[in-house]
Scaffold this motif. Structure first.
Motif, PDB file in Angstrom:
ATOM      1  N   VAL A 106       0.736  -1.493  -0.073  1.00  0.00           N
ATOM      2  CA  VAL A 106       0.326  -0.157  -0.305  1.00  0.00           C
ATOM      3  C   VAL A 106       0.850   1.251   0.438  1.00  0.00           C
ATOM      4  O   VAL A 106       0.919   2.174  -0.705  1.00  0.00           O
ATOM      5  N   PHE A 107       2.125   1.266   0.459  1.00  0.00           N
ATOM      6  CA  PHE A 107       2.956   2.565   0.590  1.00  0.00           C
ATOM      7  C   PHE A 107       3.377   3.390  -0.978  1.00  0.00           C
ATOM      8  O   PHE A 107       3.058   3.866  -0.751  1.00  0.00           O
ATOM      9  N   PRO A 108       3.875   3.188  -2.002  1.00  0.00           N
ATOM     10  CA  PRO A 108       3.174   3.457  -2.717  1.00  0.00           C
ATOM     11  C   PRO A 108       2.343   4.015  -3.414  1.00  0.00           C
ATOM     12  O   PRO A 108       2.063   5.328  -3.509  1.00  0.00           O
ATOM     13  N   TYR A 109       0.944   3.699  -3.232  1.00  0.00           N
ATOM     14  CA  TYR A 109       0.060   4.008  -3.456  1.00  0.00           C
ATOM     15  C   TYR A 109      -0.667   5.340  -2.711  1.00  0.00           C
ATOM     16  O   TYR A 109      -1.018   6.889  -2.609  1.00  0.00           O
ATOM     17  N   TYR A 110      -0.221   5.195  -1.030  1.00  0.00           N
ATOM     18  CA  TYR A 110       0.251   6.330  -0.135  1.00  0.00           C
ATOM     19  C   TYR A 110       0.470   7.448  -0.480  1.00  0.00           C
ATOM     20  O   TYR A 110       0.751   8.288   0.360  1.00  0.00           O
ATOM     21  N   ILE A 111       1.897   7.086  -0.483  1.00  0.00           N
ATOM     22  CA  ILE A 111       2.864   8.139  -1.425  1.00  0.00           C
ATOM     23  C   ILE A 111       2.244   9.158  -2.342  1.00  0.00           C
ATOM     24  O   ILE A 111       2.381  10.597  -2.250  1.00  0.00           O
ATOM     25  N   ILE A 112       1.692   8.656  -3.118  1.00  0.00           N
ATOM     26  CA  ILE A 112       1.189   9.477  -4.482  1.00  0.00           C
ATOM     27  C   ILE A 112      -0.608  10.156  -3.496  1.00  0.00           C
ATOM     28  O   ILE A 112      -0.516  11.615  -4.308  1.00  0.00           O
ATOM     29  N   TRP A 113      -1.047   9.639  -2.813  1.00  0.00           N
ATOM     30  CA  TRP A 113      -1.771  10.325  -1.985  1.00  0.00           C
ATOM     31  C   TRP A 113      -1.223  11.986  -0.749  1.00  0.00           C
ATOM     32  O   TRP A 113      -2.103  12.508  -1.480  1.00  0.00           O
ATOM     33  N   PHE A 129      -9.620   6.821   7.064  1.00  0.00           N
ATOM     34  CA  PHE A 129      -9.531   8.040   7.048  1.00  0.00           C
ATOM     35  C   PHE A 129      -9.459   8.202   5.783  1.00  0.00           C
ATOM     36  O   PHE A 129      -9.476   9.173   5.267  1.00  0.00           O
ATOM     37  N   VAL A 130      -8.115   7.915   5.644  1.00  0.00           N
ATOM     38  CA  VAL A 130      -7.762   8.464   4.203  1.00  0.00           C
ATOM     39  C   VAL A 130      -8.458   8.644   3.041  1.00  0.00           C
ATOM     40  O   VAL A 130      -8.187   9.475   1.896  1.00  0.00           O
ATOM     41  N   GLY A 131      -9.195   7.509   3.081  1.00  0.00           N
ATOM     42  CA  GLY A 131      -9.436   6.644   2.211  1.00  0.00           C
ATOM     43  C   GLY A 131     -10.826   7.451   1.666  1.00  0.00           C
ATOM     44  O   GLY A 131     -11.618   7.572   0.822  1.00  0.00           O
ATOM     45  N   GLN A 132     -11.047   8.622   3.162  1.00  0.00           N
ATOM     46  CA  GLN A 132     -12.526   9.042   3.158  1.00  0.00           C
ATOM     47  C   GLN A 132     -12.508  10.841   2.129  1.00  0.00           C
ATOM     48  O   GLN A 132     -13.576  11.252   2.997  1.00  0.00           O
ATOM     49  N   ILE A 133     -11.079  10.813   2.361  1.00  0.00           N
ATOM     50  CA  ILE A 133     -11.204  12.615   2.122  1.00  0.00           C
ATOM     51  C   ILE A 133     -10.981  12.591   1.006  1.00  0.00           C
ATOM     52  O   ILE A 133     -10.208  11.781  -0.543  1.00  0.00           O
ATOM     53  N   ILE A 145      -7.183   0.195 -13.268  1.00  0.00           N
ATOM     54  CA  ILE A 145      -8.853   0.658 -12.916  1.00  0.00           C
ATOM     55  C   ILE A 145      -9.054   1.547 -12.126  1.00  0.00           C
ATOM     56  O   ILE A 145      -9.459   2.132 -11.679  1.00  0.00           O
ATOM     57  N   ILE A 146      -8.224   0.795 -10.468  1.00  0.00           N
ATOM     58  CA  ILE A 146      -8.861   1.539  -9.304  1.00  0.00           C
ATOM     59  C   ILE A 146      -7.472   2.537  -8.886  1.00  0.00           C
ATOM     60  O   ILE A 146      -6.289   2.314  -9.056  1.00  0.00           O
ATOM     61  N   SER A 147      -8.276   3.063  -8.187  1.00  0.00           N
ATOM     62  CA  SER A 147      -7.296   4.394  -8.048  1.00  0.00           C
ATOM     63  C   SER A 147      -6.485   4.369  -6.678  1.00  0.00           C
ATOM     64  O   SER A 147      -6.862   2.860  -5.515  1.00  0.00           O
ATOM     65  N   PRO A 148      -5.727   5.101  -6.813  1.00  0.00           N
ATOM     66  CA  PRO A 148      -4.863   4.712  -5.160  1.00  0.00           C
ATOM     67  C   PRO A 148      -5.486   5.176  -3.971  1.00  0.00           C
ATOM     68  O   PRO A 148      -5.172   3.959  -2.669  1.00  0.00           O
ATOM     69  N   VAL A 149      -6.899   5.730  -3.804  1.00  0.00           N
ATOM     70  CA  VAL A 149      -7.582   5.795  -2.895  1.00  0.00           C
ATOM     71  C   VAL A 149      -7.994   5.038  -1.866  1.00  0.00           C
ATOM     72  O   VAL A 149      -8.509   4.360  -0.796  1.00  0.00           O
ATOM     73  N   ALA A 150      -8.708   3.782  -3.685  1.00  0.00           N
ATOM     74  CA  ALA A 150      -9.188   2.312  -3.546  1.00  0.00           C
ATOM     75  C   ALA A 150      -8.664   1.027  -2.931  1.00  0.00           C
ATOM     76  O   ALA A 150      -9.165   0.919  -1.625  1.00  0.00           O
ATOM     77  N   ILE A 151      -6.815   1.653  -3.285  1.00  0.00           N
ATOM     78  CA  ILE A 151      -6.585   0.502  -2.418  1.00  0.00           C
ATOM     79  C   ILE A 151      -6.962   1.271  -0.414  1.00  0.00           C
ATOM     80  O   ILE A 151      -6.238   0.156  -0.524  1.00  0.00           O
ATOM     81  N   ILE A 152      -6.167   1.794  -1.179  1.00  0.00           N
ATOM     82  CA  ILE A 152      -5.772   2.605   0.437  1.00  0.00           C
ATOM     83  C   ILE A 152      -6.963   2.126   1.734  1.00  0.00           C
ATOM     84  O   ILE A 152      -6.599   1.600   2.798  1.00  0.00           O
ATOM     85  N   SER A 153      -8.103   2.217   0.777  1.00  0.00           N
ATOM     86  CA  SER A 153      -9.348   2.052   1.742  1.00  0.00           C
ATOM     87  C   SER A 153      -9.616   0.761   1.699  1.00  0.00           C
ATOM     88  O   SER A 153     -10.043  -0.149   3.250  1.00  0.00           O
ATOM     89  N   LEU A 154      -9.008  -0.050   0.986  1.00  0.00           N
ATOM     90  CA  LEU A 154      -9.503  -1.678   1.055  1.00  0.00           C
ATOM     91  C   LEU A 154      -8.263  -2.202   2.101  1.00  0.00           C
ATOM     92  O   LEU A 154      -8.721  -3.169   3.024  1.00  0.00           O
ATOM     93  N   PHE A 155      -6.953  -1.672   2.181  1.00  0.00           N
ATOM     94  CA  PHE A 155      -6.270  -2.226   2.946  1.00  0.00           C
ATOM     95  C   PHE A 155      -6.839  -1.984   4.361  1.00  0.00           C
ATOM     96  O   PHE A 155      -6.069  -2.499   5.378  1.00  0.00           O
ATOM     97  N   GLY A 156      -7.480  -0.825   5.120  1.00  0.00           N
ATOM     98  CA  GLY A 156      -7.729  -0.063   6.196  1.00  0.00           C
ATOM     99  C   GLY A 156      -8.873  -0.853   6.130  1.00  0.00           C
ATOM    100  O   GLY A 156      -9.309  -1.462   7.883  1.00  0.00           O
ATOM    101  N   TRP A 157      -9.662  -1.555   5.227  1.00  0.00           N
ATOM    102  CA  TRP A 157     -10.824  -2.618   5.809  1.00  0.00           C
ATOM    103  C   TRP A 157     -10.080  -3.559   6.863  1.00  0.00           C
ATOM    104  O   TRP A 157     -10.708  -3.956   7.215  1.00  0.00           O
ATOM    105  N   LEU A 158      -9.114  -4.451   5.952  1.00  0.00           N
ATOM    106  CA  LEU A 158      -8.861  -5.233   5.923  1.00  0.00           C
ATOM    107  C   LEU A 158      -7.794  -5.205   7.008  1.00  0.00           C
ATOM    108  O   LEU A 158      -8.051  -6.841   8.011  1.00  0.00           O
TER     109      LEU A 158
END
Length: 174
Positions: A20-27, A80-84, A142-155
């Motif tokens: 998830v870290f690369p997606y978080y860096i993009i965010w 929370f990051v995924g909801q911003i 197709i999936i945005s970085p925020v969706a991957i970050i949110s998915l990891f949050g749910w996990l």
């Protein structure tokens, strides 16, 4: 005897954090106003991780680690990051708080994980699994970085809930 989930969940968390870290860096780069601010966010994250690591290391009773709350805290931060949704003036301050909390949680988790009997096995498996996950994620367009970050949050929240339920049933059995 260590239960299967106690052996697997820490590996899932470490692999997930790296994936998830690369997606978080993009965010984070997207909300940073300048590269200097981006660099400061990562410096603060590192200092907070050192703080979390140290907090665990000075604990007298390391068996009572509250790792379930750490999973839940990290999961809530990623959710929370995924909801911003929009940019606003307070976003850099929110990112600062997120960096401190995520850094602390990750440092605490890392210190706890190192103390586990399965850590050395996890270290080997970690590299192989991260490589496979990153190759797999590279094909996802197709999936945005925020969706991957949110998915990891749910996990992470799911892992926390699983550990909480498992620990409660273990206490009732005794």
């Amino acid at each position: 005897m260590i239960s299967k989930s106690n052996r697997i969940i820490p590996l899932v968390i470490t692999v997930g954090q790296v994936a998830v870290f690369p997606y978080y860096i993009i965010w984070l780069k997207g909300i940073s106003l300048t590269f200097t601010l981006f660099a400061w966010f990562f410096a603060i994250h590192s200092f907070a991780a050192a703080w979390g690591y140290r907090v665990f290391q000075v604990k007298k009773n390391k068996k009572k680690s509250n790792i379930t709350l750490i999973y839940l805290g990290m999961g809530c931060m990623y959710l929370f990051v995924g909801q911003i949704k929009s940019e606003f003036e307070l976003l850099p301050y929110i990112a600062l708080l997120l960096q401190i909390l995520l850094g602390f949680f990750q440092g605490y988790f890392r210190a706890w994980h190192v103390e586990q009997d399965t850590y050395h096995l996890h270290a080997v498996n970690h590299y192989v699994i991260v490589g496979m996950v990153m190759i797999s994620l590279s094909f996802v367009k197709i999936i945005s970085p925020v969706a991957i970050i949110s998915l990891f949050g749910w996990l992470l929240c799911g892992c926390s809930l699983w550990m909480l339920i498992k620990n409660r049933t273990k206490v009732k059995v005794k």
